[in-house]
Design a protein around this motif. Structure first.
Motif, PDB file in Angstrom:
ATOM      1  N   THR A 105       1.046  -1.227  -0.169  1.00 47.39           N
ATOM      2  CA  THR A 105       0.030   0.317   0.371  1.00 47.39           C
ATOM      3  C   THR A 105       0.803   1.215   0.654  1.00 47.39           C
ATOM      4  OG1 THR A 105      -1.843  -1.144   1.368  1.00 47.39           O
ATOM      5  CG2 THR A 105      -1.322   0.790   1.496  1.00 47.39           C
ATOM      6  N   HIS A 106       0.697   2.176  -1.003  1.00 48.12           N
ATOM      7  CA  HIS A 106       1.409   3.697  -1.083  1.00 48.12           C
ATOM      8  C   HIS A 106       0.710   4.687  -0.716  1.00 48.12           C
ATOM      9  CE1 HIS A 106       3.866   6.122  -4.052  1.00 48.12           C
ATOM     10  NE2 HIS A 106       4.049   5.897  -2.565  1.00 48.12           N
ATOM     11  N   VAL A 107       1.343   5.248   0.718  1.00 43.38           N
ATOM     12  CA  VAL A 107       0.784   6.931   0.705  1.00 43.38           C
ATOM     13  C   VAL A 107       1.499   7.503   0.618  1.00 43.38           C
ATOM     14  CG1 VAL A 107      -0.188   7.521   3.465  1.00 43.38           C
ATOM     15  CG2 VAL A 107      -0.690   5.160   2.901  1.00 43.38           C
ATOM     16  N   PRO A 108       1.119   8.181  -0.252  1.00 45.92           N
ATOM     17  CA  PRO A 108       1.821   9.177  -0.946  1.00 45.92           C
ATOM     18  C   PRO A 108       1.872  10.779   0.294  1.00 45.92           C
ATOM     19  CG  PRO A 108      -0.374   9.794  -1.980  1.00 45.92           C
ATOM     20  CD  PRO A 108      -0.476   8.411  -1.253  1.00 45.92           C
ATOM     21  N   VAL A 109       2.792  10.477   1.110  1.00 46.13           N
ATOM     22  CA  VAL A 109       3.721  11.240   2.161  1.00 46.13           C
ATOM     23  C   VAL A 109       3.985  12.580   1.206  1.00 46.13           C
ATOM     24  CG1 VAL A 109       4.024  12.345   4.149  1.00 46.13           C
ATOM     25  CG2 VAL A 109       2.341  10.387   3.636  1.00 46.13           C
ATOM     26  N   ILE A 110       3.920  13.806   1.274  1.00 50.74           N
ATOM     27  CA  ILE A 110       4.924  15.068   1.081  1.00 50.74           C
ATOM     28  C   ILE A 110       4.849  15.511   1.884  1.00 50.74           C
ATOM     29  CG2 ILE A 110       2.350  16.762   0.594  1.00 50.74           C
ATOM     30  CD1 ILE A 110       3.563  17.645  -2.130  1.00 50.74           C
ATOM     31  N   GLN A 111       6.833  16.388   1.470  1.00 49.01           N
ATOM     32  CA  GLN A 111       7.346  16.886   2.299  1.00 49.01           C
ATOM     33  C   GLN A 111       6.562  17.926   2.545  1.00 49.01           C
ATOM     34  OE1 GLN A 111       8.475  16.189  -0.890  1.00 49.01           O
ATOM     35  NE2 GLN A 111      10.957  14.681  -0.227  1.00 49.01           N
ATOM     36  N   ALA A 112       6.207  18.780   3.831  1.00 54.51           N
ATOM     37  CA  ALA A 112       5.363  19.312   4.405  1.00 54.51           C
ATOM     38  C   ALA A 112       6.463  21.200   3.653  1.00 54.51           C
ATOM     39  CB  ALA A 112       5.952  19.897   6.102  1.00 54.51           C
ATOM     40  N   GLN A 169       9.595  12.486   8.858  1.00 53.65           N
ATOM     41  CA  GLN A 169      10.931  12.328   7.580  1.00 53.65           C
ATOM     42  C   GLN A 169      10.089  11.294   6.701  1.00 53.65           C
ATOM     43  OE1 GLN A 169      14.888  12.295   8.904  1.00 53.65           O
ATOM     44  NE2 GLN A 169      15.083  14.820   8.923  1.00 53.65           N
ATOM     45  N   ILE A 170      10.737  11.416   5.075  1.00 46.73           N
ATOM     46  CA  ILE A 170       9.937  10.741   4.393  1.00 46.73           C
ATOM     47  C   ILE A 170      10.916   9.203   3.811  1.00 46.73           C
ATOM     48  CG2 ILE A 170       7.459  10.694   3.957  1.00 46.73           C
ATOM     49  CD1 ILE A 170       8.035  12.832   1.326  1.00 46.73           C
ATOM     50  N   PRO A 171      11.104   8.428   2.902  1.00 43.08           N
ATOM     51  CA  PRO A 171       9.919   7.904   3.609  1.00 43.08           C
ATOM     52  C   PRO A 171       9.989   6.721   5.178  1.00 43.08           C
ATOM     53  CG  PRO A 171      12.004   6.064   2.562  1.00 43.08           C
ATOM     54  CD  PRO A 171      11.971   7.749   2.740  1.00 43.08           C
ATOM     55  N   ALA A 172       8.878   5.834   4.920  1.00 44.07           N
ATOM     56  CA  ALA A 172       8.659   5.754   6.416  1.00 44.07           C
ATOM     57  C   ALA A 172       8.352   3.944   5.579  1.00 44.07           C
ATOM     58  CB  ALA A 172       7.211   6.182   7.633  1.00 44.07           C
ATOM     59  N   MET A 173       7.970   3.289   6.842  1.00 45.50           N
ATOM     60  CA  MET A 173       7.252   1.958   6.560  1.00 45.50           C
ATOM     61  C   MET A 173       7.280   1.177   6.844  1.00 45.50           C
ATOM     62  SD  MET A 173       9.007  -1.327   5.277  1.00 45.50           S
ATOM     63  CE  MET A 173       9.339  -2.452   6.709  1.00 45.50           C
TER      64      MET A 173
END
Length: 214
Positions: free
Chosen positions: A27-34, A62-66
């Motif tokens: 599952t990909h959650v596209p979290v963007i940099q603030a 910070q991204i990524p995280a898993m």
């Protein structure tokens, strides 16, 4: 089920490349940099690195995280190494010696390559930027010479096959590829990274990255 947080325009490319190579469901959650958002607190803003829900996953923001079951990892190279060991088949280590070598190349990439490569990528235009690039390129020559010597007579870094070691190292070096003259000084490095980036999984990754907003 694996959940990977982070957009393609981030260090998430490292685990995303590996997942594209293996075809492992996730599952990909596209979290963007603030920092990329005009107003992260605005109503309707996308999920970002300062969103409360994401900070529960990675309090460092910070991204990524898993997340894989109860396991949460928050460093891109460590995520890629874990995924390779658990789901990567031949992309991962086949014995303890290969595991050590893959960890070594990840640390080499993080400590010797990524910093000056990023300085080259992010250098401003003008005389100041030229000075930054010159110093960063000089810092890269020693690790690139080592990498070039290792790749002389072989196609890949570990085990005579493409592995997570190639993914992690190539993704750190990619930041410096805009300095074509520097990369050309090391023909075996140039041959290796071009071969890695010619793989269908990388091309799919890059297409997805290009499709994201800049």
């Amino acid at each position: 089920m694996i959940t990977l947080y982070g957009v393609y325009r981030s260090r998430a490319t490292r685990p995303l490349w590996l997942l594209h190579e293996t075809g492992t469901p996730f599952t990909h959650v596209p979290v963007i940099q603030a920092y990329r958002l005009p107003d992260p607190a605005a109503p309707g803003a996308p999920v970002h690195t300062a969103s409360p829900d994401f900070l529960k996953v990675n309090p460092q923001g910070q991204i990524p995280a898993m997340q894989d079951g109860d396991l949460i990892l928050t460093e891109s190279l460590a995520i890629a190494l874990y995924l390779a060991r658990r789901y990567g088949g031949p992309l991962g280590p086949q014995d303890d010696a290969e595991a050590a070598l893959m960890e070594q190349w990840a640390l080499f990439a993080a400590t010797a390559v990524e910093g000056p490569a990023l300085e080259i990528l992010q250098a401003p235009e003008g005389a100041m930027g030229e000075g930054i690039v010159k110093v960063a390129a000089e810092r890269l020559r020693r690790p690139l010479a080592r990498l070039n010597a290792h790749l002389s007579g072989r196609d890949w870094l570990v085990g005579n096959r493409f592995t997570v070691a190639d993914i992690n190292t190539a993704e750190c070096l990619r930041y410096a590829q805009g300095h074509a003259a520097l990369i050309a000084e090391f023909p075996d490095v140039k041959r290796w990274i071009e071969a890695a980036q010619a793989r269908p999984a990388f091309r799919a990754l890059w297409a997805a990255r290009q499709a994201e907003p800049g």
